[in-house]
Write an enzyme that holds these catalytic residues in place. Structure first.
Site, mmCIF file in Angstrom:
data_model
loop_
_atom_site.group_PDB
_atom_site.id
_atom_site.type_symbol
_atom_site.label_atom_id
_atom_site.label_comp_id
_atom_site.label_asym_id
_atom_site.label_seq_id
_atom_site.Cartn_x
_atom_site.Cartn_y
_atom_site.Cartn_z
ATOM 1 N N GLY A 185 0.852 -1.159 0.013
ATOM 2 C CA GLY A 185 -0.014 -0.109 0.037
ATOM 3 C C GLY A 185 0.868 1.405 0.091
ATOM 4 O O GLY A 185 2.248 1.150 -0.076
ATOM 5 N N ASN A 186 0.432 2.364 0.160
ATOM 6 C CA ASN A 186 0.992 3.736 0.548
ATOM 7 C C ASN A 186 0.305 4.456 1.346
ATOM 8 O O ASN A 186 -0.765 4.048 2.243
ATOM 9 C CB ASN A 186 0.965 4.258 -1.137
ATOM 10 C CG ASN A 186 -0.368 4.667 -1.577
ATOM 11 O OD1 ASN A 186 -0.969 5.518 -1.038
ATOM 12 N ND2 ASN A 186 -0.747 4.181 -2.652
ATOM 13 N N ARG A 187 0.817 5.808 1.836
ATOM 14 C CA ARG A 187 0.587 6.442 2.953
ATOM 15 C C ARG A 187 -0.582 7.323 2.573
ATOM 16 O O ARG A 187 -1.066 8.224 3.393
ATOM 17 C CB ARG A 187 1.746 7.514 3.169
ATOM 18 C CG ARG A 187 2.894 6.723 3.926
ATOM 19 C CD ARG A 187 3.844 7.763 4.330
ATOM 20 N NE ARG A 187 5.235 7.288 4.341
ATOM 21 C CZ ARG A 187 5.718 6.445 5.340
ATOM 22 N NH1 ARG A 187 4.767 6.328 6.564
ATOM 23 N NH2 ARG A 187 6.738 5.900 5.293
#
Ligand code: C5P
Length: 422
Positions: free
Chosen positions: A215-217
């Site tokens: 995922g990412n932030r």
């Protein structure tokens, strides 16, 4: 007090309360406004006081309450309250109140205040569906909107009796959100009515096994803010989101996880969209293999390496679909670029190159990393357009940013026929 020692003027909000059963929800709204530091004067109608007593409004606001123009005459309250206000918000606005406001009556303290106010006015209607849909109410709402008053669309759901439908008072938190936007200097023109706006939000999740993902932030807050503000400006909004956030009122939510799911939904929805805003942080790569069962250490199933394959570029495919005629030629395509500057170019230079590469109409550029933007409630940056124009966005709430982005979108839509005329 500010750091320099100046006293910050408390913002003055008049909360008008109409005579409907939803008057009790005005109490929660007053609380939200006082807790955010506003000075609140409550002006109920006579009928509102049959639902909630003046003592409740006085205790919650900390200020005296009156309904008529003949109390406290020396202080000229029927003029002073409206003149001094930074915002007037009426919740619930009943059918009768909308009618009196639309025709400029001044037969009680609340309607007199509406006539003297020169600040933004926000009305949150609540009534039975038949009353809301009646041509007389429709006319009154159109008149008020043409006069620059912001009339929120009512929510749908359970009404006073056993019936349900359009006409429920929007939730106090949602009214408070628009009130905050107006108090921050944002505007809510009714300029996206008849438009279908598709917004993507959140970071995609690329599955590794049944419990893990890459995922990412991205929090999805900016995309959800754009959806909320576009709906408040009259658009039909579809929000394709992977964020763990509530779907805003009057917005249709489509939940997705991976880039490929997002790709399929966005291309399907873009076929009748006036605008597509791609605020989602789409993973450029996904794992080649997705394990059927959880990968366990020591089980012999642990991968020696995770091999990645490139995801489709949704924005590039949208631009191609528009050239190919599957997406209407007039659809405005807005990309986002979360950039960090590096040795080769600044944040803005990277943004300009990306706009040229992607071929979209507008690109919102913001600087990320080191505690800026991701997950925060404020944002800032630039809007670049394909003709070389550049607008700097002052740092402000994500709702305020959403408004600035939608202003740029609305300017491009100007004069084009609406896709869903009401
Ligand atoms: O290429 P980059 O990820 O920096 O571009 C960001 C913009 O492109 C965003 O608007 C994002 O939603 C969109 N994007 C996309 N499909 C991808 C990657 C990014 O639509 N695979």
């Amino acid at each position: 007090m500010t750091e320099s020692g100046d006293t910050v003027r408390r913002r003055r909000v008049v909360v008008g309360v109409g005579g409907g059963i939803a008057a009790y929800k005005a109490c929660a709204l007053i609380r939200i406004l006082t807790e955010s530091g506003c000075h609140v004067d409550v002006i109920p109608t006579e009928a509102a006081l049959r639902f909630v007593g003046a003592a409740t409004f006085e205790a919650l606001s900390g200020n005296p309450v009156s309904t008529g123009v003949f109390s406290d005459v020396p202080s000229v309250r029927h003029v002073a309250l409206g003149q001094r206000a930074d915002l007037v918000v009426v919740a619930p606005a009943t059918a009768d109140l909308l009618s009196r406001a639309a025709t400029g009556r001044a037969d009680d303290l609340l309607t007199s205040t509406l006539l003297t106010a020169r600040c933004p006015v926000l009305l949150a209607p609540a009534m039975h569906t038949e009353m809301w849909e009646h041509p007389a109410t429709r006319r009154n709402v159109d008149t008020l909107r043409a006069d620059g008053v912001h009339v929120m669309p009512p929510a749908s759901g359970r009404l006073t009796g056993a019936d349900s439908g359009a006409g429920r008072l929007p939730e106090p938190a949602d009214i408070g959100r628009l009130a905050a936007l107006l108090l921050d200097g944002g505007a809510l023109p009714w300029d996206l009515a008849g438009r279908h706006v598709v917004v993507t939000a959140g970071g995609t999740r690329e599955e590794l096994d049944p419990v893990r993902f890459l995922g990412n932030r991205s929090s999805g807050k900016q995309g959800h803010a754009i959806a909320a503000v576009a709906a408040a400006r009259g658009a039909r909004v579809t929000l394709v989101t992977s964020a763990d956030l509530p779907v805003p009122p009057a917005v249709e939510g489509v939940r997705v996880e991976s880039a490929r799911e997002l790709h399929a939904e966005v291309l399907r929805l873009a076929a009748d969209a006036d605008v597509v805003v791609k605020a989602a942080a789409v993973a450029d790569f996904r794992p080649v293999e997705v394990a059927e069962a959880k990968l366990k250490k020591g089980s012999g199933s642990e991968p020696a390496e995770i091999r990645l394959v490139q995801n489709p570029d949704i924005l590039a495919d949208l631009v191609a679909a528009r050239s190919g005629g599957e997406v209407p030629a007039g659809t405005v395509l807005v990309g986002f670029a979360a950039e960090t500057g590096d040795a080769t170019a600044s944040v803005l230079e990277h943004g300009r190159r990306k706009l040229a590469r992607k071929g979209c109409d507008l690109l919102v550029v913001n600087e990320v990393g080191r505690g800026t933007t991701f997950g925060e409630d404020v944002n800032g940056g630039w809007i670049l357009d394909a003709a070389g124009g550049e607008t700097e966005l002052d740092r402000g709430s994500k709702d305020l940013m959403a408004g600035r982005i939608l202003d740029a979108v609305a300017a491009r839509l100007d004069g084009r026929p609406a896709s869903d005329p009401a």
